[in-house]
Design an enzyme around this catalytic site. Structure first.
Site, PDB file in Angstrom:
ATOM      1  N   LYS A  51      -7.559  -4.878   4.885  1.00 39.38           N
ATOM      2  CA  LYS A  51      -6.251  -4.495   5.415  1.00 39.38           C
ATOM      3  C   LYS A  51      -5.218  -5.574   5.094  1.00 39.38           C
ATOM      4  CE  LYS A  51      -8.226  -0.852   7.110  1.00 39.38           C
ATOM      5  NZ  LYS A  51      -8.251   0.308   6.194  1.00 39.38           N
ATOM      6  N   GLU A  87      -4.639  -0.816  -1.380  1.00 39.13           N
ATOM      7  CA  GLU A  87      -5.942  -0.934  -0.722  1.00 39.13           C
ATOM      8  C   GLU A  87      -6.938  -0.075  -1.487  1.00 39.13           C
ATOM      9  OE1 GLU A  87      -6.091   0.086   3.469  1.00 39.13           O
ATOM     10  OE2 GLU A  87      -8.277  -0.064   3.512  1.00 39.13           O
ATOM     11  N   GLN A 133       8.053 -13.286  21.489  1.00 39.48           N
ATOM     12  CA  GLN A 133       7.768 -14.710  21.732  1.00 39.48           C
ATOM     13  C   GLN A 133       8.460 -15.627  20.716  1.00 39.48           C
ATOM     14  OE1 GLN A 133       3.638 -15.602  23.175  1.00 39.48           O
ATOM     15  NE2 GLN A 133       3.224 -13.567  22.355  1.00 39.48           N
ATOM     16  N   VAL A 185       3.169   0.382   4.246  1.00 47.41           N
ATOM     17  CA  VAL A 185       2.432   1.114   5.269  1.00 47.41           C
ATOM     18  C   VAL A 185       1.022   0.544   5.432  1.00 47.41           C
ATOM     19  CG1 VAL A 185       3.733   3.206   4.803  1.00 47.41           C
ATOM     20  CG2 VAL A 185       1.591   2.854   3.584  1.00 47.41           C
ATOM     21  N   THR A 186       0.449   0.721   6.628  1.00 47.76           N
ATOM     22  CA  THR A 186       1.110   1.181   7.823  1.00 47.76           C
ATOM     23  C   THR A 186       1.507  -0.022   8.672  1.00 47.76           C
ATOM     24  OG1 THR A 186      -0.973   1.395   9.085  1.00 47.76           O
ATOM     25  CG2 THR A 186      -0.214   3.338   7.899  1.00 47.76           C
ATOM     26  N   LYS A 244      -6.540  -5.027  -3.103  1.00 48.65           N
ATOM     27  CA  LYS A 244      -7.170  -5.689  -1.954  1.00 48.65           C
ATOM     28  C   LYS A 244      -8.228  -4.777  -1.330  1.00 48.65           C
ATOM     29  CE  LYS A 244      -3.435  -4.364   1.285  1.00 48.65           C
ATOM     30  NZ  LYS A 244      -4.179  -3.595   2.257  1.00 48.65           N
ATOM     31  N   ASP A 257       0.775  -1.252   0.000  1.00 49.90           N
ATOM     32  CA  ASP A 257       0.000   0.000   0.000  1.00 49.90           C
ATOM     33  C   ASP A 257       0.806   1.302   0.000  1.00 49.90           C
ATOM     34  OD1 ASP A 257      -1.920  -1.940   0.207  1.00 49.90           O
ATOM     35  OD2 ASP A 257      -2.785  -1.245   2.092  1.00 49.90           O
ATOM     36  N   CYS A 271      -2.020  -2.450   7.859  1.00 50.66           N
ATOM     37  CA  CYS A 271      -1.972  -3.372   6.711  1.00 50.66           C
ATOM     38  C   CYS A 271      -0.736  -4.263   6.703  1.00 50.66           C
ATOM     39  CB  CYS A 271      -2.108  -2.584   5.419  1.00 50.66           C
ATOM     40  SG  CYS A 271      -3.752  -1.838   5.264  1.00 50.66           S
TER      41      CYS A 271
HETATM   42  N1  TIU Z   1      -2.576   0.375   4.248  1.00 47.10           N
HETATM   43  C1  TIU Z   1      -3.081   0.644   5.456  1.00 47.10           C
HETATM   44  O1  TIU Z   1      -2.440   0.474   6.467  1.00 47.10           O
HETATM   45  N2  TIU Z   1      -4.361   1.183   5.495  1.00 47.10           N
HETATM   46  C2  TIU Z   1      -4.839   1.868   6.539  1.00 47.10           C
HETATM   47  O2  TIU Z   1      -6.022   2.114   6.619  1.00 47.10           O
HETATM   48  N3  TIU Z   1      -3.947   2.283   7.457  1.00 47.10           N
HETATM   49  C3  TIU Z   1      -4.167   3.111   8.508  1.00 47.10           C
HETATM   50  O3  TIU Z   1      -3.246   3.303   9.297  1.00 47.10           O
HETATM   51  N4  TIU Z   1      -5.338   3.675   8.661  1.00 47.10           N
END
Ligand code: TIU
Length: 225
Positions: free
Chosen positions: A137, A77, A207, A162-163, A134, A29, A167
């Site tokens: 997430k 996304e 872990q 990210v993030t 996609k 993303d 995701c």
């Molecule tokens: N790609 C992704 O992480 N989509 C999000 O919605 N991230 C947020 O941090 N909101």
């Protein structure tokens, strides 16, 4: 590169061993709406510089993967223009005045085909690199990612993008449950929230590496040089 070459790199919680031809770089993303000033992410009040620092390390890692002829896969996304794949719960979540599907600063927000939905120019996919669109997430939910990886004999993933806590974490968890080893290069993933960046990485490697491994990207670059 020979298929039986095993490379070991320093990582947490212990060294990550991988065979490059069966290890894909999965870039999550890195879309204009999340990263660019004036995009949807910034419109929601987020500090995009927290994500933009990942661009250069991702560029270097992508260049190394390409130079070695290894598999690269990108994700975005987003949703169909008619929003038939957008769960009503996701549409209204956040109670924002502007939501997914509405007109935003770079076209309709998180809608496929719109400028803001596309990948930033610095990391733009080559025509030979699959792009997974996609709706969720995680990159495995309602996509053909698993089939593509299996068809290519991929067993291990280097997951960037990210993030970190959303995701990337969701995708690493999905991949782990499907039997893939995941390494997350710490400087190639970003969060709008520094505390989530730290904890998002800790959750992966805790872990005994419950979901995977964490290492700086330089460890991978040195190994592939
Ligand atoms: N790609 C992704 O992480 N989509 C999000 O919605 N991230 C947020 O941090 N909101």
């Amino acid at each position: 590169m020979k298929t039986d070459t095993i490379i070991s790199i320093e990582a947490e919680p212990y060294p990550f061993e991988f065979s490059p031809p069966t290890c894909a770089l999965l870039i999550i993303d890195m879309q204009r709406d999340f990263l660019e000033p004036g995009g949807f992410g910034e419109m929601l009040g987020n500090d995009v510089s927290q994500l933009r620092r990942t661009i250069e390390p991702n560029r270097n890692l992508l260049a190394a993967w390409r130079a070695n002829g290894l598999a690269v896969i990108h994700t975005r996304e987003g949703h169909r223009p008619d929003l038939t794949d957008l769960p009503p719960a996701k549409k209204v979540r956040g109670r924002s005045k502007t939501c997914i599907g509405d007109s935003g600063p770079m076209g309709r927000i998180l809608v496929r085909g719109e400028a803001g939905h596309d990948i930033i120019p610095e990391l733009y996919p080559l025509p030979t690199e699959p792009v997974i669109d996609k709706p969720g997430k995680g990159a495995f939910f309602a996509t053909d990612l698993h089939a593509i990886l299996q068809n290519r004999g991929i067993k291990q993933l280097v997951v960037t993008g990210v993030t970190t806590e959303v995701c990337v974490n969701t995708t690493v968890r999905e991949a782990n449950d499907r039997g893939y080893d995941c390494l997350v290069p710490s400087d190639c993933v970003g969060s709008y929230f520094p505390e989530f960046q730290e904890m998002g990485l800790k959750m992966i490697k805790a872990q005994g590496g419950i979901f995977g491994w964490v290492a700086p990207s330089q460890a991978l670059l040195s190994a592939l040089a």
